[in-house]
Each structure stands twice: as structure tokens, then as C-alpha cells.
Scaffold this active site. Structure first.
Site, PDB file in Angstrom:
ATOM      1  CB  CYS A 142      -0.974  -0.031   1.164  1.00 53.49           C
ATOM      2  SG  CYS A 142      -2.437   1.006   0.916  1.00 53.49           S
ATOM      3  CG  HIS A 180      -3.465  -3.699   3.454  1.00 54.30           C
ATOM      4  ND1 HIS A 180      -2.302  -3.393   4.122  1.00 54.30           N
ATOM      5  CD2 HIS A 180      -3.921  -2.536   2.931  1.00 54.30           C
ATOM      6  CE1 HIS A 180      -2.079  -2.097   4.027  1.00 54.30           C
ATOM      7  NE2 HIS A 180      -3.034  -1.551   3.297  1.00 54.30           N
TER       8      HIS A 180
END
Length: 476
Positions: free
Chosen positions: A330, A422
Site C-alpha cells: 500500500c 493487504h
């Protein structure tokens, strides 16, 4: 409703244990937290986001997470301001002072979500936020006593005996609360007890004498297997457990100032051949690492500057020159590129900066938030990343995982990887492929999701053994 005498007293864990215990009794159970403050979030079935603790509690109930389980989520971006998420959707940014004025306007959304859960469940187990005794914040409160009084939900206080002063914190909470709030109190639970619980028996009478007879509804010992469950708060990273001595694979995670969704660390820490270290600010990245994992962040540009201020950019370049691998997740992925730009000031003051230059990609942060769950993991980011390295197949066994390349980027030599996913390492096959690329021939480690389920069952057993669950059910 479980409310704490302070933060980090173990409310989230006890709620998860109660949820699993009551679900195993055949009841339909839902968790609820009116307001949460956390940068560790989860994607819900509606495509919104809630605190990860409530997602774990939903899992304990055997149901998918819903935005109504945590209708107000605050995601800190600076020391004085947060992104405000209401029923799963970003409402905007607010300073602490502005949010104090905003809270009363959010109560209708809180009550709406609570009513939806009550309509579908036999029992709703509610979790407060922070401390019940923060009477300076009582006006307009939606997280603790304001919610309890508005809904006439019975409250059980949770005190943490491990940090000391639990008698004073329980009696002090009672003393500070106004009479209207006291009417919701039905008892208390002592959590994180170490040693002989009978030693607490004299304290029960003392507390009762100072709280109009408030009863003790359980003394719960320290729960060792909490380490097998995802942590809710970044406070868990302040004093991490020592890296596993002698483990052949060495992985380090720089502790960013706005670290977010750090549950990517949990599956690695469970591997017996991995020594996982969280590197605190001011400490250098060790020189003998196999992998550096750059985690997510709620403020990419700010944490990129923070990363450089620690000297970690120099350490990381040295690590790559020595043949070490890097995985950015991310915001960590965004930092690895050539440039990061936030022209509209979505995460802080508008601006741009050179990235770490290890991936040939550029990122522009915009107002649209991507929230998506899938078989490889979940996405939760504001920004679009493009460039020659984006979409390149990942190395070794990772190349055989369908769809992985489309979610990130890889350097031509395969030593630097980045993605928006994630939870990628929660998948046993993906984690095994990554670690086998660092150490060919290693044995496959434990099944991570199975480990989490076993820990939830053990937590339910723990709650049933040490809390007066029938009395809690009677209150509900």
C-alpha cells in the site's frame, strides 16, 4: 456494553471472546463499537471500512463484517486531525476540535446502525472506546456513556490489573461519573490478572464499599494466546516481542509514524523460521536482513519524509545492494516508486516528493478511495500507481499466483516488489512462495487462518472459565 477504565485494557479481546462463546451456545450474536479510532481497518461486505477489531469480532460470530458494526471510524492522519468514516464511507477530515463539535451530528448514524444489528441478533455485544471516565469529553459523547444512556444499554467496566492501580481506576471511574451515567453500570471485570486470583478477593468488598455495591463479574487471567490474534492498535508495536533467536530468515519492518493496516505482520511473526523485527524510530535497519517490509501508512508523503529522517532510505539502498529483498504494501508500495504526489492535499498539505526510486512507478493520490476485498487480499487506498514496473510478473513461485502481478509492481531483477494488497501474506500459499524465494527448500510453516480460529476458540474457553457469562446474558 464493555467500557474500559482506560485504553488498552483488553475490551476488544473480551468482546471477541464473548462473541465466540455466545455464538457457540447457538445464539445469533453481533459486535458493535459506536466509535473507533484506528488506522488498522478492514473492508466490509458492503464495500465500506470498519476497525479491524470489529472485523475480528464479526469473525468470532461467524459472520462477515458490516459497516454497521463500527459506524464511526476515525483514522488519524496528523497529531490533531483524522479522516472521519461514517457507516463505511469517508465523510471528510476533521481536527480534534472540529470533531468535538461534529459528534452530536453523528449520533443518528450510530443509533441507526445499532438498531439494524439489534433487529437481526439475539445479543449485541457493545465495546466502548478509551476510558469511561473521560468526563471532559462527555458532552455529545457517542462512544461510551452518551451511547449507553441514549440506548439504555447496561454497562460492565473492564479494569486492567496488569498496569497497576485497578482499584483506584474502578472507584475513580464511579466517583467521576454523573448520577445518570452511573445508572447504566451493572458490574465490572478484572482483566490481565497474573498469579493467584484469590488474592483479589479482599478487593471485591473494598470496591463494593466505594461503588454502592457494584459486583465483580469475573477475574480473567492474562491470555497468552492473544499474540495469535491480530492486534487492533499500533501500541502493540511500541514494545514488540524479541525476534525469534536463531531463526534463519530475518525480516524487518520500519515503524512508520502513521503506520496503518499492520496486520500484514501477523502471519510472518507466526512462522517458526522467521525472525521478525519492528525497527523503532532512531534505530538503523540491520545489515543482515533477508527482507524489508515497508508497511501501509495513513499519510504517505509525511511518512516518506519520516522514513528519510531516520536514515532508513540509506539503509534500504544498502540492503538492496547486498542482494536483500523488499516488499512494499500500500503506502509502502507508493514510497518505493520514483515520485509521490498529493496535489489536492488528501492526506495532508498538498505537495509531492521523490520516492525511494526502487520501482519504476509514479503515484498520484486523489479523492477516490479504493475499497475492495478479493481472494488475494483487500485493497484500501487513495491513489493510482502507474509505470513500467507496474504489472510485471513477480519472481519464482509468486509468478504462478493468478492476478498478483495486476495488483502491484516488480523490479526487473525480482528483488523489489510492491502491491496494494493487504492481507496478502495471510494466504498460506502466497506467504510460502515469498519465503521460499528467500530460502529455497524451507519447510512450509503453520496455516495462519487455522491458527487464528484456534485462538478464538481458546479465547471463548477463557471467557467462559473466568467471566460470569450467565450473569452477562441476564443483563442483556
Amino acid at each position: 456494553m464493555l467500557q474500559g477504565t482506560g485504553s488498552d485494557v483488553g475490551k476488544s479481546l473480551l468482546v471477541a471472546g464473548l462473541c465466540r462463546a455466545l455464538t457457540r451456545q447457538g445464539l445469533t450474536v453481533r459486535p458493535f463499537k459506536p466509535q473507533n479510532m484506528s488506522n488498522n481497518a478492514a473492508v466490509t461486505v458492503e464495500g465500506g471500512e470498519i476497525g479491524r477489531a470489529q472485523a475480528l469480532q464479526a469473525r468470532a460470530c461467524g459472520v462477515p463484517p458490516s459497516v454497521h458494526m463500527n459506524p464511526v471510524l476515525l483514522k488519524p492522519q496528523t497529531d490533531v486531525g483524522s479522516q472521519v468514516v461514517v457507516q463505511g464511507t469517508v465523510w471528510g477530515n476533521a481536527s480534534a476540535r472540529d470533531y468535538t463539535r461534529l459528534k452530536p451530528d453523528l449520533m443518528p448514524a450510530v443509533l441507526d446502525s445499532f438498531a439494524r444489528l439489534r433487529a437481526e441478533a439475539d445479543v449485541v455485544v457493545v465495546e466502548g472506546a478509551g476510558s469511561a471516565s473521560e468526563v471532559n469529553l462527555r458532552a455529545g459523547d457517542i462512544a461510551n456513556m452518551g451511547f449507553a444512556v441514549a440506548t439504555q444499554t447496561p454497562v460492565v467496566l473492564v479494569g486492567d490489573i496488569d498496569r497497576g492501580g485497578v482499584l483506584a481506576s474502578l472507584v475513580g471511574t464511579w466517583a467521576l461519573l454523573p448520577a445518570e451515567d452511573r445508572t447504566t453500570l451493572r458490574g465490572y471485570v478484572i482483566n490481565k490478572f497474573r498469579g493467584d486470583p484469590s488474592l483479589f478477593d479482599p478487593a471485591v468488598a473494598m470496591i463494593a464499599a466505594h461503588t454502592a455495591g457494584l459486583p465483580c463479574l469475573g477475574v480473567a487471567p492474562w491470555f497468552d494466546r492473544a499474540r495469535d490474534l491480530p492486534a487492533e492498535d499500533a501500541v502493540a508495536l511500541e514494545a514488540p516481542a524479541a525476534a525469534r533467536a536463531g531463526a534463519p530468515l530475518k525480516v524487518a519492518v520500519p515503524r512508520l509514524s502513521r503506520i496503518a493496516n499492520f496486520d500484514d505482520l501477523d502471519p510472518l511473526s507466526a512462522e517458526p523460521d522467521v525472525a521478525l523485527s519492528v525497527i523503532q524510530p532512531g534505530q538503523p535497519l540491520p545489515g543482515d536482513l533477508d527482507l524489508v517490509l515497508l508497511p501501509g501508512s495513513k499519510a504517505t508523503l509525511a511518512d516518506l519524509a519520516f522514513f528519510r529522517a531516520q536514515g532508513w532510505d540509506v539503509d534500504l539502498l544498502g540492503h538492496v545492494r547486498r542482494g536483500g529483498a523488499v516488499l512494499g504494501v500500500c503506502a509502502g508500495y507508493q514510497m518505493l516508486g520514483r515520485t509521490v504526489a498529493d496535489p489536492d492535499g488528501i492526506e495532508g498539505p498538498p505537495g509531492s516528493a521523490e520516492g525511494l526510486g526502487l520501482l519504476d512507478v509514479d503515484t498520484v493520490i486523489g479523492p477516490t478511495k479504493t475499497l475492495r476485498d478479493g481472494p488475494l487480499g483487500y485493497e484500501m487506498h487513495m491513489g493510482v500507481t502507474q509505470g513500467p514496473d507496474a504489472g510485471r510478473p513477480w519472481p519464482g513461485a509468486l509468478a504462478g499466483i493468478d492476478g498478483l502481478a495486476a495488483k502491484g509492481a516488480a523490479r526487473a531483477d525480482g528483488r523489489v516488489l510492491g502491491c496494494y494488497l493487504h492481507g496478502l501474506l495471510n494466504r498460506d500459499a502466497t506467504r510460502a512462495a515469498l519465503l521460499s524465494g528467500l530460502r529455497p527448500g524451507r519447510e512450509t510453516g503453520p496455516a495462519f487462518e487455522t491458527r487464528v480460529e484456534a485462538a478464538l476458540d481458546a479465547l471463548a474457553d477463557h471467557v467462559v472459565a473466568h467471566l460470569n457469562v450467565p450473569a452477562l446474558l441476564d443483563l442483556a
